[in-house]
Motif scaffolding. Structure first.
Motif, PDB file in Angstrom:
ATOM      1  N   PRO A  74      29.964  34.736  27.373  1.00  0.00           N
ATOM      2  CA  PRO A  74      30.938  34.350  28.402  1.00  0.00           C
ATOM      3  C   PRO A  74      30.456  33.143  29.205  1.00  0.00           C
ATOM      4  N   ALA A  75      31.395  32.349  29.638  1.00  0.00           N
ATOM      5  CA  ALA A  75      31.059  31.219  30.507  1.00  0.00           C
ATOM      6  C   ALA A  75      30.705  31.704  31.909  1.00  0.00           C
ATOM      7  N   GLN A  76      31.390  32.755  32.359  1.00  0.00           N
ATOM      8  CA  GLN A  76      31.102  33.380  33.655  1.00  0.00           C
ATOM      9  C   GLN A  76      30.755  34.845  33.399  1.00  0.00           C
ATOM     10  N   PRO A  77      29.540  35.109  32.991  1.00  0.00           N
ATOM     11  CA  PRO A  77      29.191  36.446  32.478  1.00  0.00           C
ATOM     12  C   PRO A  77      29.284  37.564  33.506  1.00  0.00           C
ATOM     13  N   ARG A  78      29.249  37.276  34.788  1.00  0.00           N
ATOM     14  CA  ARG A  78      29.334  38.326  35.801  1.00  0.00           C
ATOM     15  C   ARG A  78      30.771  38.651  36.193  1.00  0.00           C
ATOM     16  N   SER A  79      31.720  37.949  35.594  1.00  0.00           N
ATOM     17  CA  SER A  79      33.135  38.187  35.886  1.00  0.00           C
ATOM     18  C   SER A  79      33.784  38.952  34.734  1.00  0.00           C
ATOM     19  N   GLY A  80      34.321  40.103  35.045  1.00  0.00           N
ATOM     20  CA  GLY A  80      35.000  40.887  34.016  1.00  0.00           C
ATOM     21  C   GLY A  80      36.263  40.244  33.510  1.00  0.00           C
ATOM     22  N   ALA A  81      36.737  39.209  34.201  1.00  0.00           N
ATOM     23  CA  ALA A  81      37.955  38.513  33.785  1.00  0.00           C
ATOM     24  C   ALA A  81      37.668  37.348  32.854  1.00  0.00           C
ATOM     25  N   ASP A  82      36.398  37.065  32.572  1.00  0.00           N
ATOM     26  CA  ASP A  82      36.091  35.959  31.665  1.00  0.00           C
ATOM     27  C   ASP A  82      36.760  36.207  30.314  1.00  0.00           C
ATOM     28  N   PRO A  83      37.434  35.192  29.736  1.00  0.00           N
ATOM     29  CA  PRO A  83      38.179  35.403  28.487  1.00  0.00           C
ATOM     30  C   PRO A  83      37.307  35.777  27.292  1.00  0.00           C
ATOM     31  N   ALA A  84      36.008  35.589  27.369  1.00  0.00           N
ATOM     32  CA  ALA A  84      35.140  36.000  26.261  1.00  0.00           C
ATOM     33  C   ALA A  84      35.040  37.518  26.163  1.00  0.00           C
ATOM     34  N   TYR A  85      35.279  38.202  27.273  1.00  0.00           N
ATOM     35  CA  TYR A  85      35.220  39.667  27.262  1.00  0.00           C
ATOM     36  C   TYR A  85      36.509  40.244  26.683  1.00  0.00           C
ATOM     37  N   ARG A  86      36.353  41.200  25.781  1.00  0.00           N
ATOM     38  CA  ARG A  86      37.474  41.944  25.212  1.00  0.00           C
ATOM     39  C   ARG A  86      37.207  43.425  25.464  1.00  0.00           C
ATOM     40  N   TRP A  87      37.779  43.938  26.554  1.00  0.00           N
ATOM     41  CA  TRP A  87      37.448  45.290  26.996  1.00  0.00           C
ATOM     42  C   TRP A  87      38.107  46.367  26.137  1.00  0.00           C
ATOM     43  N   GLY A  88      39.150  46.018  25.425  1.00  0.00           N
ATOM     44  CA  GLY A  88      39.743  46.928  24.455  1.00  0.00           C
ATOM     45  C   GLY A  88      40.153  48.265  25.027  1.00  0.00           C
ATOM     46  N   ALA A  89      39.792  49.339  24.307  1.00  0.00           N
ATOM     47  CA  ALA A  89      40.227  50.683  24.679  1.00  0.00           C
ATOM     48  C   ALA A  89      39.661  51.136  26.007  1.00  0.00           C
ATOM     49  N   ALA A  90      38.562  50.539  26.458  1.00  0.00           N
ATOM     50  CA  ALA A  90      37.961  50.965  27.726  1.00  0.00           C
ATOM     51  C   ALA A  90      38.955  50.856  28.872  1.00  0.00           C
ATOM     52  N   SER A 133      24.157  40.750  33.883  1.00  0.00           N
ATOM     53  CA  SER A 133      25.456  40.103  34.079  1.00  0.00           C
ATOM     54  C   SER A 133      26.575  40.952  33.491  1.00  0.00           C
ATOM     55  N   PHE A 134      26.322  41.524  32.323  1.00  0.00           N
ATOM     56  CA  PHE A 134      27.344  42.387  31.716  1.00  0.00           C
ATOM     57  C   PHE A 134      27.584  43.623  32.579  1.00  0.00           C
ATOM     58  N   ALA A 135      26.522  44.229  33.093  1.00  0.00           N
ATOM     59  CA  ALA A 135      26.678  45.393  33.964  1.00  0.00           C
ATOM     60  C   ALA A 135      27.506  45.041  35.195  1.00  0.00           C
ATOM     61  N   ALA A 136      27.249  43.886  35.781  1.00  0.00           N
ATOM     62  CA  ALA A 136      28.021  43.455  36.955  1.00  0.00           C
ATOM     63  C   ALA A 136      29.483  43.241  36.593  1.00  0.00           C
ATOM     64  N   ALA A 137      29.734  42.669  35.416  1.00  0.00           N
ATOM     65  CA  ALA A 137      31.113  42.445  34.986  1.00  0.00           C
ATOM     66  C   ALA A 137      31.846  43.767  34.805  1.00  0.00           C
ATOM     67  N   ALA A 138      31.173  44.755  34.201  1.00  0.00           N
ATOM     68  CA  ALA A 138      31.803  46.065  33.999  1.00  0.00           C
ATOM     69  C   ALA A 138      32.093  46.740  35.333  1.00  0.00           C
ATOM     70  N   ALA A 139      31.129  46.679  36.250  1.00  0.00           N
ATOM     71  CA  ALA A 139      31.333  47.307  37.557  1.00  0.00           C
ATOM     72  C   ALA A 139      32.450  46.621  38.333  1.00  0.00           C
ATOM     73  N   GLY A 140      32.577  45.309  38.184  1.00  0.00           N
ATOM     74  CA  GLY A 140      33.658  44.602  38.860  1.00  0.00           C
ATOM     75  C   GLY A 140      35.015  44.899  38.262  1.00  0.00           C
ATOM     76  N   ARG A 141      35.062  45.116  36.958  1.00  0.00           N
ATOM     77  CA  ARG A 141      36.347  45.403  36.316  1.00  0.00           C
ATOM     78  C   ARG A 141      36.803  46.829  36.617  1.00  0.00           C
ATOM     79  N   TYR A 142      35.863  47.745  36.758  1.00  0.00           N
ATOM     80  CA  TYR A 142      36.201  49.144  37.018  1.00  0.00           C
ATOM     81  C   TYR A 142      35.545  49.582  38.341  1.00  0.00           C
ATOM     82  N   PRO A 143      36.037  49.088  39.456  1.00  0.00           N
ATOM     83  CA  PRO A 143      35.354  49.317  40.734  1.00  0.00           C
ATOM     84  C   PRO A 143      35.382  50.757  41.206  1.00  0.00           C
ATOM     85  N   TRP A 144      36.220  51.592  40.612  1.00  0.00           N
ATOM     86  CA  TRP A 144      36.269  52.996  41.022  1.00  0.00           C
ATOM     87  C   TRP A 144      35.191  53.838  40.327  1.00  0.00           C
ATOM     88  N   ILE A 145      34.553  53.310  39.293  1.00  0.00           N
ATOM     89  CA  ILE A 145      33.495  54.047  38.599  1.00  0.00           C
ATOM     90  C   ILE A 145      32.244  54.021  39.463  1.00  0.00           C
TER      91      ILE A 145
END
Length: 426
Positions: A74-90, A133-145
Motif C-alpha cells: 500500500p502507498a498509505q499502509p496505515r490507512s485501511g482505505a488504501d486501494p491496495a487493501y482488499r478486505w474481502g469477506a472480513a 502498519s497493517f495492524a493499524a490499518a485493520a484497527a482503523g477499519r474496524y474501530p469497534w473491535i
C-alpha cells in the motif's frame, strides 16, 4: 439397590445456591471459530449469524490474512482505505457480527511476499514496521473491535519461520501491540497463540512462552490452544502430562502458573479448542457423546479458573475433507451433533456427596438472567425437579440437587424450548 431407589424417590431441588470459586473469572466468554463456514458456508451470511445467535456465542474468533488483504504494497499502509487493501469477506463478517452484537476477536496472520523477500506467507516479515502498519490499518477499519491476537501457533514451523520467540516478539507481537494501542488504548492484544506442542522443528509452548518473556514481549493476555495431545485418552480434567512441556486443557493450571510468573496479573485466552468425532475421524476422533461431554466440562473448567477469560471452540461445521478437522457441532451434511446442545445449554457435575449433587450450567442464548428448569430421569420417565429458576446475569447456574450416582439430569430453557444433553451423575 433399595438405597438407590430411596434416594431417587426423594429427589428434590435443595434450596442451596452454590457460588463459583472466589478466584474464578466470572466474565469468561465462550465462542467459536470457523472462518470458512462463516465467510462462505451453506446458506446466507444472515442465516449463519442466526445460528450463532441460537448457539448463544459471546465471541467469534476470525482471522484476517495480511498476505491476502495486501497482495501489493500500500502507498498509505496505515490507512485501511488504501486501494491496495482488499478486505474481502472480513468486511461482511465483522460488520455482520457487530450488527448482532456478537463480540469478535481478530487474528492477524500471514506475510505478503513483498514484505519478506518473496518467500512463503509463514516467513516473518523483514521489518516489524510493515506488520505494525497493517495492524493499524485493520484497527482503523474496524474501530469497534477491541480484542486482537497476533499470528497463529508461531511455536510450530508450519505457521511461522523461523520458529523463534525473539523473532515473533520483535517483528510481530510488539510492533502490532504498539500500533493497535496507538489507534485505541482500549484495544486488548494477546500474544503467544501457541499450539499445545511444538511438533517437529518447533518449540513447546512452555519454551516459547519463556522465550517471549526473555525477548521482552508486550501483551494484555496470553493466548493458547489447549487441544488434547492424546484425544482418545485425555479429558479436560485428566490424562495430561504434568511433567511434560506440552500444555493441554488437562494441564491448564500449568499454563496459568507460567503466564503469571512471566507477566503477573495478565489474562489467559484459550482461542482454539475442540475434539474431533468418530465417525468420521476414526483415527483421532472420540464418540459424539464424549465430544459433547468434554465441551461442557471444558466450559466449566474455564468458568472456574482464575485469570482465564475466553474459550473458543473450533469448529461450527466439520470440514468436507477428512484430512481436515472434524470437531464441528454439525456434520458435513449439516446434521447437529450432541455438542450443539452441549454448547448452548451445558450442564456439568461439580461434586457429589451421597445424594447431594452440585451441578453447574449455562443458558447462553441472549443476555441477562434466564429462566431454566432441571429434570431427572426416573424409572424410564423424565420428571421435573423443583420449579422454574433463573440464572445469574451471565446466564450461569450453580445449584445442589438430590441425585444419586447413576441419575440422569437435564437442563431445560423455556425461552429456547430446548434441552441440553443428559448428564449422568457419577
Amino acid at each position: 439397590m433399595r438405597k438407590f431407589v430411596l434416594l431417587l424417590t426423594t429427589t428434590l431441588l435443595l434450596p442451596l445456591a452454590v457460588a463459583a470459586p472466589a478466584d474464578a473469572s466470572r466474565y469468561a466468554r465462550f465462542g467459536v471459530q470457523d472462518d470458512a463456514w462463516l465467510a462462505s458456508g451453506a446458506g446466507t451470511l444472515e442465516e449463519r449469524l442466526d445460528l450463532l445467535e441460537r448457539l448463544g456465542v459471546d465471541v467469534v474468533r476470525y482471522t484476517i490474512r495480511w498476505d491476502q488483504v495486501a497482495t501489493r504494497r500500500p502507498a498509505q499502509p496505515r490507512s485501511g482505505a488504501d486501494p491496495a487493501y482488499r478486505w474481502g469477506a472480513a468486511d461482511d463478517v465483522l460488520r455482520g457480527l457487530r450488527a448482532r452484537r456478537i463480540g469478535a476477536v481478530v487474528t492477524l496472520l500471514g506475510t505478503p511476499d513483498w514484505a519478506n523477500g518473496g518467500r512463503a506467507w509463514q516467513v516473518a516479515p523483514r521489518r516489524g514496521a510493515d506488520f505494525a502498519s497493517f495492524a493499524a490499518a485493520a484497527a482503523g477499519r474496524y474501530p469497534w473491535i477491541r480484542d486482537w491476537t497476533i499470528w497463529n501457533e508461531p511455536n510450530q514451523r508450519r505457521w511461522l519461520s523461523p520458529v523463534s520467540p525473539r523473532t515473533y516478539v520483535r517483528r510481530l507481537l510488539n510492533p502490532a501491540h504498539a500500533a493497535l494501542k496507538g489507534v485505541n488504548r482500549g484495544n486488548r492484544v494477546a500474544g503467544g497463540v501457541t499450539a499445545p506442542r511444538g511438533n517437529r522443528g518447533g518449540l513447546s509452548p512452555v519454551a516459547f512462552l519463556r522465550g517471549m518473556r526473555a525477548a521482552g514481549a508486550r501483551l494484555d493476555a496470553y493466548a493458547h490452544h489447549p487441544y488434547a495431545t492424546r484425544p482418545k485418552q485425555e479429558t479436560p480434567h485428566a490424562g495430561g502430562c504434568d511433567h511434560c512441556s506440552t500444555i493441554t486443557m488437562a494441564t491448564l493450571d500449568r499454563l496459568i502458573r507460567e503466564v503469571q510468573r512471566a507477566w503477573p496479573r495478565k489474562r489467559v485466552w484459550l482461542t482454539e479448542y475442540g475434539y474431533q468425532t468418530s465417525p468420521p475421524d476414526r483415527a483421532l476422533g472420540v464418540s459424539k457423546a464424549r465430544q459433547a461431554r468434554y465441551l461442557a466440562d471444558a466450559s466449566h473448567k474455564v468458568y472456574a479458573a482464575p485469570y482465564v477469560d475466553m474459550l473458543i471452540n473450533f469448529l461450527v461445521r466439520d470440514d468436507r475433507v477428512l484430512a481436515g478437522w472434524q470437531s464441528g457441532m454439525f456434520s458435513v451434511t449439516g446434521t447437529a451433533k450432541p455438542s450443539f446442545n452441549a454448547f448452548r445449554l451445558p450442564l456439568v457435575q461439580v461434586s457429589r456427596r451421597g445424594s447431594r449433587t452440585v451441578v453447574w450450567g449455562q443458558v447462553r442464548a441472549r443476555s441477562g438472567r434466564q429462566p431454566y428448569r432441571i429434570r431427572q430421569l426416573w424409572r424410564g420417565r423424565w420428571r421435573w425437579v423443583g420449579g422454574t429458576r433463573r440464572t445469574n446475569a451471565r446466564g450461569a447456574l450453580s445449584i445442589a440437587v438430590r441425585a444419586a450416582a447413576g441419575s440422569r439430569l437435564q437442563v431445560w430453557s423455556p425461552r429456547d424450548r430446548a434441552y441440553g444433553i443428559a448428564l449422568t451423575v457419577r
